[in-house]
Design a protein around this motif. Structure first.
Motif, PDB file in Angstrom:
ATOM      1  N   ASP A  26       0.814  -1.213   0.000  1.00 35.73           N
ATOM      2  CA  ASP A  26       0.000   0.000   0.000  1.00 35.73           C
ATOM      3  C   ASP A  26       0.846   1.260   0.000  1.00 35.73           C
ATOM      4  O   ASP A  26       0.376   2.326  -0.392  1.00 35.73           O
ATOM      5  CB  ASP A  26      -0.938   0.009   1.209  1.00 35.73           C
ATOM      6  CG  ASP A  26      -2.269   0.658   0.886  1.00 35.73           C
ATOM      7  OD1 ASP A  26      -3.103  -0.011   0.260  1.00 35.73           O
ATOM      8  OD2 ASP A  26      -2.449   1.835   1.238  1.00 35.73           O
ATOM      9  N   TYR A  55       0.329   8.819   4.620  1.00 34.97           N
ATOM     10  CA  TYR A  55       0.498   7.443   5.107  1.00 34.97           C
ATOM     11  C   TYR A  55       1.880   7.259   5.731  1.00 34.97           C
ATOM     12  O   TYR A  55       2.011   6.756   6.860  1.00 34.97           O
ATOM     13  CB  TYR A  55       0.296   6.485   3.931  1.00 34.97           C
ATOM     14  CG  TYR A  55       0.498   5.016   4.261  1.00 34.97           C
ATOM     15  CD1 TYR A  55      -0.544   4.258   4.787  1.00 34.97           C
ATOM     16  CD2 TYR A  55       1.717   4.388   4.033  1.00 34.97           C
ATOM     17  CE1 TYR A  55      -0.370   2.910   5.074  1.00 34.97           C
ATOM     18  CE2 TYR A  55       1.901   3.048   4.316  1.00 34.97           C
ATOM     19  CZ  TYR A  55       0.853   2.310   4.834  1.00 34.97           C
ATOM     20  OH  TYR A  55       1.037   0.973   5.120  1.00 34.97           O
ATOM     21  N   SER A  90      -8.793   1.363   4.668  1.00 37.08           N
ATOM     22  CA  SER A  90      -8.870   1.027   3.243  1.00 37.08           C
ATOM     23  C   SER A  90     -10.292   1.175   2.713  1.00 37.08           C
ATOM     24  O   SER A  90     -10.506   1.651   1.594  1.00 37.08           O
ATOM     25  CB  SER A  90      -8.371  -0.407   3.017  1.00 37.08           C
ATOM     26  OG  SER A  90      -7.012  -0.545   3.406  1.00 37.08           O
ATOM     27  N   ARG A 106      -6.204   7.861   4.605  1.00 33.89           N
ATOM     28  CA  ARG A 106      -4.813   7.424   4.450  1.00 33.89           C
ATOM     29  C   ARG A 106      -4.085   7.510   5.788  1.00 33.89           C
ATOM     30  O   ARG A 106      -3.226   6.668   6.101  1.00 33.89           O
ATOM     31  CB  ARG A 106      -4.103   8.277   3.405  1.00 33.89           C
ATOM     32  CG  ARG A 106      -4.502   7.972   1.983  1.00 33.89           C
ATOM     33  CD  ARG A 106      -3.910   6.657   1.505  1.00 33.89           C
ATOM     34  NE  ARG A 106      -2.503   6.798   1.148  1.00 33.89           N
ATOM     35  CZ  ARG A 106      -1.678   5.767   0.961  1.00 33.89           C
ATOM     36  NH1 ARG A 106      -2.108   4.532   1.110  1.00 33.89           N
ATOM     37  NH2 ARG A 106      -0.420   5.976   0.617  1.00 33.89           N
ATOM     38  N   GLN A 109      -5.007   4.460   7.659  1.00 36.20           N
ATOM     39  CA  GLN A 109      -4.198   3.341   7.176  1.00 36.20           C
ATOM     40  C   GLN A 109      -2.807   3.367   7.799  1.00 36.20           C
ATOM     41  O   GLN A 109      -2.253   2.320   8.157  1.00 36.20           O
ATOM     42  CB  GLN A 109      -4.072   3.399   5.658  1.00 36.20           C
ATOM     43  CG  GLN A 109      -5.270   2.894   4.885  1.00 36.20           C
ATOM     44  CD  GLN A 109      -4.939   2.775   3.400  1.00 36.20           C
ATOM     45  OE1 GLN A 109      -4.431   3.698   2.778  1.00 36.20           O
ATOM     46  NE2 GLN A 109      -5.212   1.613   2.840  1.00 36.20           N
ATOM     47  N   GLY A 151       4.081  -3.619  -5.768  1.00 43.02           N
ATOM     48  CA  GLY A 151       3.060  -2.592  -5.601  1.00 43.02           C
ATOM     49  C   GLY A 151       2.722  -1.845  -6.875  1.00 43.02           C
ATOM     50  O   GLY A 151       1.531  -1.741  -7.249  1.00 43.02           O
ATOM     51  N   PHE A 168      -7.259   0.243  -3.082  1.00 42.40           N
ATOM     52  CA  PHE A 168      -7.532   0.174  -1.650  1.00 42.40           C
ATOM     53  C   PHE A 168      -8.482  -0.976  -1.323  1.00 42.40           C
ATOM     54  O   PHE A 168      -8.334  -1.644  -0.294  1.00 42.40           O
ATOM     55  CB  PHE A 168      -8.141   1.497  -1.170  1.00 42.40           C
ATOM     56  CG  PHE A 168      -7.284   2.699  -1.416  1.00 42.40           C
ATOM     57  CD1 PHE A 168      -6.148   2.917  -0.654  1.00 42.40           C
ATOM     58  CD2 PHE A 168      -7.592   3.602  -2.418  1.00 42.40           C
ATOM     59  CE1 PHE A 168      -5.344   4.026  -0.891  1.00 42.40           C
ATOM     60  CE2 PHE A 168      -6.797   4.709  -2.654  1.00 42.40           C
ATOM     61  CZ  PHE A 168      -5.667   4.925  -1.893  1.00 42.40           C
ATOM     62  N   ASN A 171      -7.538  -4.614  -0.175  1.00 44.02           N
ATOM     63  CA  ASN A 171      -7.128  -4.910   1.200  1.00 44.02           C
ATOM     64  C   ASN A 171      -8.246  -5.527   2.041  1.00 44.02           C
ATOM     65  O   ASN A 171      -7.976  -6.112   3.091  1.00 44.02           O
ATOM     66  CB  ASN A 171      -6.644  -3.619   1.887  1.00 44.02           C
ATOM     67  CG  ASN A 171      -5.395  -3.067   1.255  1.00 44.02           C
ATOM     68  OD1 ASN A 171      -4.524  -3.815   0.831  1.00 44.02           O
ATOM     69  ND2 ASN A 171      -5.292  -1.751   1.174  1.00 44.02           N
TER      70      ASN A 171
END
Length: 543
Positions: A26, A55, A90, A106, A109, A151, A168, A171
């Motif tokens: 992520d 994040y 997410s 974010r 997260q 990723g 997202f 997840n």
């Protein structure tokens, strides 16, 4: 130990690795989804920047607190809470109707990721011993290196075939699988309650300090290292002072470091609970291993910052094609997980760390040599493979070196410290490498346009467009026959900048290789006071 129990431990390692993979992916998956997010939500360039960086900011700020909490509240418990928080964040990101809410989720997260990472390492440290611990750390480290490279591929495919929201949304089922596996397979463990109370002062100071450091390092290039050089507008908050917020944040961080050391020493001397037992730094492997991990992180993942930009904006790859081009890096990292255990068994963990850094150095330097506007994928693929093997070896085994002599009862705060060191090194690396990339780009493009006799006003406009868009404006220049020659200059300048970014990362890795000479020197110092007793108690009380 029964065969069934042994099988559960290794299946538990798979669950932990999936949790780590989820949070690492992520951190990179969003990079290729940002253009679609900007178009869909009408995000500004500042919004887009904070969608990526919020994040990282909260993730780094909470690692120390999360590591200590895992020791006291239960490692499996915190791992599970982290997965739940991450999945909830997410869901919010996938449903966000505007940039401010996306940035807010974010941040959620980031909280979940910060709970998962140190708890995952602490779980492995408490579950495995001896040679098996080295294997577990090798799998953990290779997971980080490999999934960081996967990723962009996954993000490119989901964004192209479905929607950026699935970057997202993926997840959600993965998180459900991890939660079920953790409940079934992971044993609970925690340190004995030998001290009363919680170190709220240390927790608050550490969060403020780490936030200041990471914010300053990441945003210095964008907002100015002293005077404000551009607008500061984050989710509706604006900074209008002439002084940049960056020196304010860094000054606050310096004061925070001093205050943290003073507070932790006083609490330790009084026999009260501490967030970070500074006596850990009396363990040579912990102290020297963290030094090497921080230095190596300066150059280790800088490649993933600049290379996707070069692939898409200079070579013309789609997001998915750029992800495919990076697959050799992931393959090399996963290959290293199979090489690490027998190599470490024969030559030791420190040898594996040094070999890994050397391979990373060779791979990144090789990329710097071959990068050019027309470089085909097969010319840099071997370099990525070598680099990936190095990442897998170094990341896994430096973790084992750092935690090798740490009592199990202190493994949460030790793993949190190690993760924090790496995050700070990565933040500094991104700041330095980003500055090198865009400063070199502007300098070489400006020189090329001057040689063409382009008027100053037009020249500055082209440089600003290419620089501020991280190269995305090159496609627009190429599409117009009148500016197509300028696009060629921009491609050459961006390639040169990418090359010097790679050479700068090589320099960091060389310093890390030199610093690794201190690993393994001397004999192990005694455990911190009460360390052995705490370890024995923790081992006896583990579920």
């Amino acid at each position: 130990m029964s065969e069934r129990s042994d099988r559960r431990r290794w299946l538990g390692l798979l669950v932990v690795s999936l949790g780590v993979a989820m949070i690492i992916v992520d951190a990179t998956i969003v990079n290729v989804a940002v253009p679609s997010i900007i178009k869909d939500l009408g995000a500004t360039s500042s919004d887009a920047q904070w969608i990526q960086e919020s994040y990282t900011l909260v993730f780094a700020a909470l690692l120390l607190v999360a590591g200590r909490t895992a020791d006291r509240a239960g490692r499996r418990r915190l791992f599970l809470i982290g997965v739940v928080v991450f999945v909830l964040g997410s869901i919010g990101c996938a449903q966000a109707p505007d940039p401010p809410l996306l940035i807010a989720f974010r941040l959620v997260q980031g909280v979940g990721g910060a709970l998962i990472l140190p708890a995952s390492l602490s779980l492995l440290n408490a579950t495995f011993t001896g040679r098996e611990r080295g294997i577990a750390f090798a799998v953990w480290g290779s997971t980080i290196g490999g999934t960081a490279a996967l990723g962009p591929l996954l993000g490119g495919w989901l964004t192209t075939e479905l929607s950026w929201r699935w970057a997202f949304g993926i997840n959600i089922p993965l998180g459900a699988l991890i939660i079920a596996g953790a409940l079934l397979l992971l044993p609970e463990s925690r340190e004995p309650r030998d001290r009363r109370g919680n170190d709220w002062a240390g927790a608050l100071i550490s969060m403020v300090t780490l936030t200041g450091i990471v914010f300053g390092l990441i945003e210095g290039r964008n907002y100015g290292w002293f005077e404000r050089t551009g607008p500061v507008d984050v989710a509706g908050f604006s900074w209008t002072a002439r002084l940049s917020p960056v020196p304010v944040a860094l000054a606050l961080a310096v004061a925070g470091v001093i205050a943290f050391v003073v507070v932790e020493r006083r609490r330790n001397a009084a026999g009260r609970s501490v967030l970070l037992d500074l006596r850990l730094f009396a363990i040579p492997s912990f102290r020297n291993g963290n030094l090497v991990a921080g230095i190596v992180s300066l150059g280790e993942f800088g490649l993933l910052f600049s290379l996707p930009l070069w692939l898409q904006n200079v070579r013309g790859y789609t997001a998915f094609e750029a992800g495919l081009a990076l697959l050799p890096l992931a393959a090399g990292s996963f290959l290293a997980s199979g090489l690490a255990a027998p190599l470490t068994a024969r030559r030791g963990a420190v040898f594996s760390v040094r070999l890994g850094i050397l391979l990373e150095l060779a791979g990144v330097a090789g990329l710097g040599v071959v990068v050019a506007p027309g470089t085909p994928w097969w010319a840099f693929a071997p370099m990525l493979l070598v680099y990936g093997i190095g990442v897998g070896l170094a990341t896994a085994q430096i973790t084992g070196v750092v935690l090798a002599d740490v009592p199990v009862a202190m493994s949460g705060q030790a793993s949190g410290t190690q993760s924090t060191t790496r995050q700070l090194g990565s933040a500094l690396g991104i700041a330095v490498l980003g500055t090198v990339l865009f400063t070199t780009l502007a300098g070489h493009l400006g020189a090329a346009l001057t040689d063409r006799g382009i008027p100053a006003g037009e020249r500055d406009a082209v440089i600003t467009a290419v620089k501020d868009s991280a190269g995305a404006a090159i496609g627009g220049l190429a599409a117009d026959p009148g500016t197509a020659p300028l696009a060629d200059d921009a491609r050459q300048a961006f390639s040169t900048a990418t090359r010097w970014t790679a050479f700068t990362a090589t320099g960091f890795l060389l310093i890390g290789l030199i610093a690794s000479a201190r690993l393994g020197r001397g004999r192990r110092d005694p455990d911190p006071p009460d360390g052995r007793a705490a370890e024995a108690a923790a081992a006896g009380g583990s579920g």
